[in-house]
Enzyme design. Sequence first.
Site, mmCIF file in Angstrom:
data_model
loop_
_atom_site.group_PDB
_atom_site.id
_atom_site.type_symbol
_atom_site.label_atom_id
_atom_site.label_comp_id
_atom_site.label_asym_id
_atom_site.label_seq_id
_atom_site.Cartn_x
_atom_site.Cartn_y
_atom_site.Cartn_z
ATOM 1 N N GLY A 41 61.913 81.924 40.785
ATOM 2 C CA GLY A 41 61.312 81.447 39.551
ATOM 3 C C GLY A 41 61.287 79.933 39.474
ATOM 4 O O GLY A 41 61.415 79.240 40.480
ATOM 5 N N LEU A 43 58.703 78.106 38.930
ATOM 6 C CA LEU A 43 57.644 77.883 39.905
ATOM 7 C C LEU A 43 56.930 76.545 39.690
ATOM 8 O O LEU A 43 56.806 76.064 38.571
ATOM 9 C CB LEU A 43 56.641 79.031 39.848
ATOM 10 C CG LEU A 43 57.227 80.436 40.035
ATOM 11 C CD1 LEU A 43 56.117 81.471 40.030
ATOM 12 C CD2 LEU A 43 58.050 80.528 41.315
ATOM 13 N N HIS A 44 56.484 75.965 40.811
ATOM 14 C CA HIS A 44 55.778 74.683 40.793
ATOM 15 C C HIS A 44 54.641 74.733 41.802
ATOM 16 O O HIS A 44 54.313 75.805 42.342
ATOM 17 C CB HIS A 44 56.753 73.535 41.092
ATOM 18 C CG HIS A 44 57.592 73.752 42.311
ATOM 19 N ND1 HIS A 44 57.066 73.817 43.592
ATOM 20 C CD2 HIS A 44 58.937 73.926 42.455
ATOM 21 C CE1 HIS A 44 58.034 73.994 44.468
ATOM 22 N NE2 HIS A 44 59.180 74.085 43.811
ATOM 23 N N HIS A 47 55.189 76.476 45.161
ATOM 24 C CA HIS A 47 55.057 77.926 45.130
ATOM 25 C C HIS A 47 53.571 78.324 45.065
ATOM 26 O O HIS A 47 53.159 79.306 45.698
ATOM 27 C CB HIS A 47 55.777 78.497 43.912
ATOM 28 C CG HIS A 47 57.260 78.309 43.931
ATOM 29 N ND1 HIS A 47 57.897 77.341 43.195
ATOM 30 C CD2 HIS A 47 58.236 78.975 44.601
ATOM 31 C CE1 HIS A 47 59.202 77.417 43.396
ATOM 32 N NE2 HIS A 47 59.435 78.385 44.243
ATOM 33 N N GLY A 165 58.344 78.630 52.175
ATOM 34 C CA GLY A 165 58.035 77.214 52.252
ATOM 35 C C GLY A 165 58.825 76.542 53.358
ATOM 36 O O GLY A 165 60.026 76.795 53.536
ATOM 37 N N ASP A 168 62.482 74.548 53.281
ATOM 38 C CA ASP A 168 63.761 75.175 53.611
ATOM 39 C C ASP A 168 63.755 75.559 55.086
ATOM 40 O O ASP A 168 63.776 76.745 55.443
ATOM 41 C CB ASP A 168 63.995 76.394 52.723
ATOM 42 C CG ASP A 168 64.082 76.009 51.253
ATOM 43 O OD1 ASP A 168 64.886 75.126 50.918
ATOM 44 O OD2 ASP A 168 63.329 76.581 50.446
ATOM 45 N N ARG A 205 64.555 72.167 41.419
ATOM 46 C CA ARG A 205 65.662 71.335 40.939
ATOM 47 C C ARG A 205 65.206 69.939 40.508
ATOM 48 O O ARG A 205 65.942 69.236 39.822
ATOM 49 C CB ARG A 205 66.738 71.223 42.022
ATOM 50 C CG ARG A 205 67.508 72.520 42.235
ATOM 51 C CD ARG A 205 68.570 72.359 43.325
ATOM 52 N NE ARG A 205 69.460 73.506 43.384
ATOM 53 C CZ ARG A 205 69.225 74.610 44.071
ATOM 54 N NH1 ARG A 205 68.092 74.695 44.769
ATOM 55 N NH2 ARG A 205 70.083 75.612 44.082
#
Length: 319
Positions: A41, A43-44, A47, A165, A168, A205
């Site tokens: 969740g 989301l930006h 995403h 993504g 990571d 974050r």
Amino acid sequence: MTQPQVSTTIASFRAALAEAVAAHVRDGRNAPVVGLVPTMGALHSGHAALIDAARQHSDIVVASIFVNPLQFDDDADYLHYPRTREKDIALLGDHGVDLVFAPEIEEMYPGYPEAPLVRLSAGELGRRWEGAARPGHFDGVLTVVVKLFHIMAPPAPAVFEAWFGAKDAEQVAIISRMVADLDLEVGIRTVPIVRDENGLALSSRNQRLQEEDYAAALALPFALSALAEDAAAGRPLGLADQVAELSSADGVELDYLVVLDPASLREIEPGGQLQNHDGVLRGEALALIAARVGPVRLIDNVLLVPGGSAGESSTPRPE
């Protein structure tokens, strides 16, 4: 765009997915592709890029929203992780997601916090870099990801792919290794890092960064860009210089800045397989960085490409 169908239980999601696959088969698609975008969740645009890629390559797009407590080593970080469910579902719908699995914690881990009693181990790969800084983090990641793979895998004859993504990079490498080691029938696909106009990698974050924190955080992509330019120009990597600058930068608590083999996540030493003794890169490598800026821990990476253009984030493959 229409709202996606949202399921909060495993049984209801599986039933909805089975019907979606059956409908595509009835329409003449013998092996529809189901693309999964797992999320926590908040989301930006990063995403959204994942979802758009999955939409482009899939017949059915599914997504999960679940803040996984097993991958947090800090209770405060878990409690403060942004939760914006209604906004997230709207974004998923706007980008063409068909089905959403959004369970409560008791649905995913009946009996939590004692459960789950059986968990996956990321082994040696999970004890490096981010895994060393956050013990047990990748064990928690693999446990929830393999559970999602089993819950959200489509019935035959559909083909299953999962999208992640590349920010990571360690996570992608470890999940890819898990899929290979456990013979899971799911393809792993990645999308390059999405950055804002100043180069900072987008992250959920980032919402917790104050203005002065944000300014300090720009030192991370700057350092990675400098290393990528060194590699592309055939110069010795200025790794020590970048570490020194970050270590003295106001507002930045550097954990590590390292150059790694993209698949094994082992550090590349001068004179090793990918470098000459003068520090010039001979093959592709991954520059990985982690630092605490203000209240959050930020990670980023860039693929170092010798003698070519500066790279983007890597897509690690199992050895």
